[in-house]
Design a protein around this motif. Structure first.
Motif, PDB file in Angstrom:
ATOM      1  N   ILE A  58       0.858  -1.183   0.000  1.00 67.06           N
ATOM      2  CA  ILE A  58       0.000   0.000   0.000  1.00 67.06           C
ATOM      3  C   ILE A  58       0.896   1.236   0.000  1.00 67.06           C
ATOM      4  O   ILE A  58       2.061   1.159   0.419  1.00 67.06           O
ATOM      5  N   PRO A  59       0.397   2.379  -0.450  1.00 66.06           N
ATOM      6  CA  PRO A  59       1.201   3.605  -0.404  1.00 66.06           C
ATOM      7  C   PRO A  59       1.532   3.982   1.047  1.00 66.06           C
ATOM      8  O   PRO A  59       0.803   3.632   1.974  1.00 66.06           O
ATOM      9  N   VAL A  60       2.636   4.706   1.207  1.00 70.35           N
ATOM     10  CA  VAL A  60       3.078   5.153   2.532  1.00 70.35           C
ATOM     11  C   VAL A  60       3.261   6.663   2.481  1.00 70.35           C
ATOM     12  O   VAL A  60       3.991   7.180   1.628  1.00 70.35           O
ATOM     13  N   LEU A  61       2.585   7.364   3.403  1.00 67.88           N
ATOM     14  CA  LEU A  61       2.712   8.813   3.519  1.00 67.88           C
ATOM     15  C   LEU A  61       3.620   9.112   4.705  1.00 67.88           C
ATOM     16  O   LEU A  61       3.372   8.636   5.811  1.00 67.88           O
ATOM     17  N   VAL A  62       4.679   9.894   4.465  1.00 66.16           N
ATOM     18  CA  VAL A  62       5.667  10.184   5.499  1.00 66.16           C
ATOM     19  C   VAL A  62       5.642  11.670   5.830  1.00 66.16           C
ATOM     20  O   VAL A  62       5.697  12.519   4.933  1.00 66.16           O
ATOM     21  N   ASP A  63       5.549  11.962   7.127  1.00 64.80           N
ATOM     22  CA  ASP A  63       5.653  13.329   7.645  1.00 64.80           C
ATOM     23  C   ASP A  63       7.074  13.501   8.172  1.00 64.80           C
ATOM     24  O   ASP A  63       7.440  12.902   9.180  1.00 64.80           O
ATOM     25  N   PHE A  64       7.891  14.286   7.461  1.00 62.41           N
ATOM     26  CA  PHE A  64       9.232  14.630   7.940  1.00 62.41           C
ATOM     27  C   PHE A  64       9.064  15.866   8.821  1.00 62.41           C
ATOM     28  O   PHE A  64       8.590  16.903   8.344  1.00 62.41           O
ATOM     29  N   TRP A  65       9.447  15.765  10.089  1.00 62.06           N
ATOM     30  CA  TRP A  65       9.184  16.815  11.063  1.00 62.06           C
ATOM     31  C   TRP A  65      10.343  16.917  12.052  1.00 62.06           C
ATOM     32  O   TRP A  65      11.277  16.112  12.013  1.00 62.06           O
ATOM     33  N   ALA A  66      10.258  17.889  12.965  1.00 63.30           N
ATOM     34  CA  ALA A  66      11.231  18.016  14.058  1.00 63.30           C
ATOM     35  C   ALA A  66      10.522  18.581  15.282  1.00 63.30           C
ATOM     36  O   ALA A  66       9.542  19.334  15.161  1.00 63.30           O
ATOM     37  N   ALA A 105      18.727  13.867   4.777  1.00 61.88           N
ATOM     38  CA  ALA A 105      19.718  14.148   3.739  1.00 61.88           C
ATOM     39  C   ALA A 105      19.411  13.352   2.473  1.00 61.88           C
ATOM     40  O   ALA A 105      19.446  13.893   1.360  1.00 61.88           O
ATOM     41  N   GLN A 106      19.094  12.075   2.632  1.00 62.95           N
ATOM     42  CA  GLN A 106      18.817  11.211   1.477  1.00 62.95           C
ATOM     43  C   GLN A 106      17.677  11.751   0.628  1.00 62.95           C
ATOM     44  O   GLN A 106      17.723  11.687  -0.603  1.00 62.95           O
ATOM     45  N   PHE A 107      16.641  12.298   1.271  1.00 66.90           N
ATOM     46  CA  PHE A 107      15.467  12.788   0.549  1.00 66.90           C
ATOM     47  C   PHE A 107      15.475  14.307   0.383  1.00 66.90           C
ATOM     48  O   PHE A 107      14.466  14.886  -0.007  1.00 66.90           O
ATOM     49  N   PRO A 113       7.255  21.175   8.107  1.00 63.40           N
ATOM     50  CA  PRO A 113       7.000  19.790   7.738  1.00 63.40           C
ATOM     51  C   PRO A 113       7.003  19.593   6.220  1.00 63.40           C
ATOM     52  O   PRO A 113       6.593  20.464   5.476  1.00 63.40           O
ATOM     53  N   THR A 114       7.461  18.425   5.833  1.00 57.77           N
ATOM     54  CA  THR A 114       7.368  17.997   4.436  1.00 57.77           C
ATOM     55  C   THR A 114       6.691  16.641   4.421  1.00 57.77           C
ATOM     56  O   THR A 114       7.070  15.742   5.172  1.00 57.77           O
ATOM     57  N   LEU A 115       5.687  16.525   3.579  1.00 54.41           N
ATOM     58  CA  LEU A 115       5.004  15.247   3.374  1.00 54.41           C
ATOM     59  C   LEU A 115       5.517  14.640   2.089  1.00 54.41           C
ATOM     60  O   LEU A 115       5.600  15.316   1.062  1.00 54.41           O
ATOM     61  N   ALA A 116       5.871  13.360   2.154  1.00 59.05           N
ATOM     62  CA  ALA A 116       6.309  12.631   0.965  1.00 59.05           C
ATOM     63  C   ALA A 116       5.471  11.365   0.853  1.00 59.05           C
ATOM     64  O   ALA A 116       5.294  10.643   1.833  1.00 59.05           O
ATOM     65  N   LEU A 117       4.966  11.120  -0.330  1.00 63.27           N
ATOM     66  CA  LEU A 117       4.126   9.963  -0.593  1.00 63.27           C
ATOM     67  C   LEU A 117       4.923   8.951  -1.400  1.00 63.27           C
ATOM     68  O   LEU A 117       5.501   9.310  -2.435  1.00 63.27           O
ATOM     69  N   PHE A 118       4.973   7.724  -0.908  1.00 60.28           N
ATOM     70  CA  PHE A 118       5.737   6.657  -1.549  1.00 60.28           C
ATOM     71  C   PHE A 118       4.798   5.561  -2.014  1.00 60.28           C
ATOM     72  O   PHE A 118       3.823   5.236  -1.339  1.00 60.28           O
ATOM     73  N   ARG A 122       9.136   3.978  -4.158  1.00 65.01           N
ATOM     74  CA  ARG A 122       9.596   5.226  -4.787  1.00 65.01           C
ATOM     75  C   ARG A 122       8.724   6.403  -4.358  1.00 65.01           C
ATOM     76  O   ARG A 122       7.501   6.260  -4.203  1.00 65.01           O
ATOM     77  N   GLU A 123       9.346   7.562  -4.220  1.00 66.97           N
ATOM     78  CA  GLU A 123       8.592   8.781  -3.911  1.00 66.97           C
ATOM     79  C   GLU A 123       7.801   9.182  -5.155  1.00 66.97           C
ATOM     80  O   GLU A 123       8.351   9.275  -6.245  1.00 66.97           O
ATOM     81  N   VAL A 124       6.496   9.420  -4.963  1.00 65.73           N
ATOM     82  CA  VAL A 124       5.646   9.782  -6.095  1.00 65.73           C
ATOM     83  C   VAL A 124       5.086  11.200  -5.977  1.00 65.73           C
ATOM     84  O   VAL A 124       4.598  11.755  -6.967  1.00 65.73           O
TER      85      VAL A 124
END
Length: 146
Positions: A58-66, A105-107, A113-118, A122-124
């Motif tokens: 299934i797709p994975v939604l990632v919240d990059f945060w601090a 760093a990799q992404f 915040p940045t949301l990335a959908l995989f 792969r990031e889509v």
């Protein structure tokens, strides 16, 4: 009947095969017997991130945060609400960019915040800035055509 898909257990990280039509039937892990979906985002370090991105069908939604980020803290409850609305169609992860600087760093995470959908490892799609739950869910649905 459709082919089974792979779902990573949020507790023990075992990869489970689940029939797609059974996703909404509260499936449990074959190894630890815990629920495969909790309606909450999962905190992810580098290893957990990699497993969920590469092994979930299934797709994975990632919240990059601090922790120090005000907009990240404002968006956190909305991200949690989105998990309740998007699971089991989408797995939601939270990655603390301070603790997982390798992933940041990799992404090339430049703002949070940045949301990335995989999907399929792969990031889509990517979106920076805080969103409320409604906008967040709508954005994910538009990216995935669901």
């Amino acid at each position: 009947m459709s082919d089974p898909i792979h779902i990573v257990c949020p507790q023990c990280e075992a990869v489970n095969r689940v029939a797609q039509e059974r996703l909404r039937d509260a499936p449990v892990c074959g190894k630890c017997s815990q629920a495969l979906f909790s309606g909450r985002p999962l905190e992810a370090d580098s290893a957990r991130f990699t497993k969920h991105i590469t092994r979930n069908d299934i797709p994975v939604l990632v919240d990059f945060w601090a922790e120090w980020c005000g907009p990240c803290k404002m968006m956190a409850p909305h991200f949690a609400q989105a998990a309740q609305r998007l699971e089991p169609a989408v797995r939601l992860l939270k990655v603390d960019t301070e603790r997982s600087q390798d992933l940041a760093a990799q992404f090339a995470i430049r703002s949070i915040p940045t949301l990335a959908l995989f999907r399929g490892g792969r990031e889509v799609a990517r979106q920076s800035g805080a969103m409320d739950a409604g906008r967040l869910v709508a954005w994910v649905q538009s990216q995935l055509n669901i």
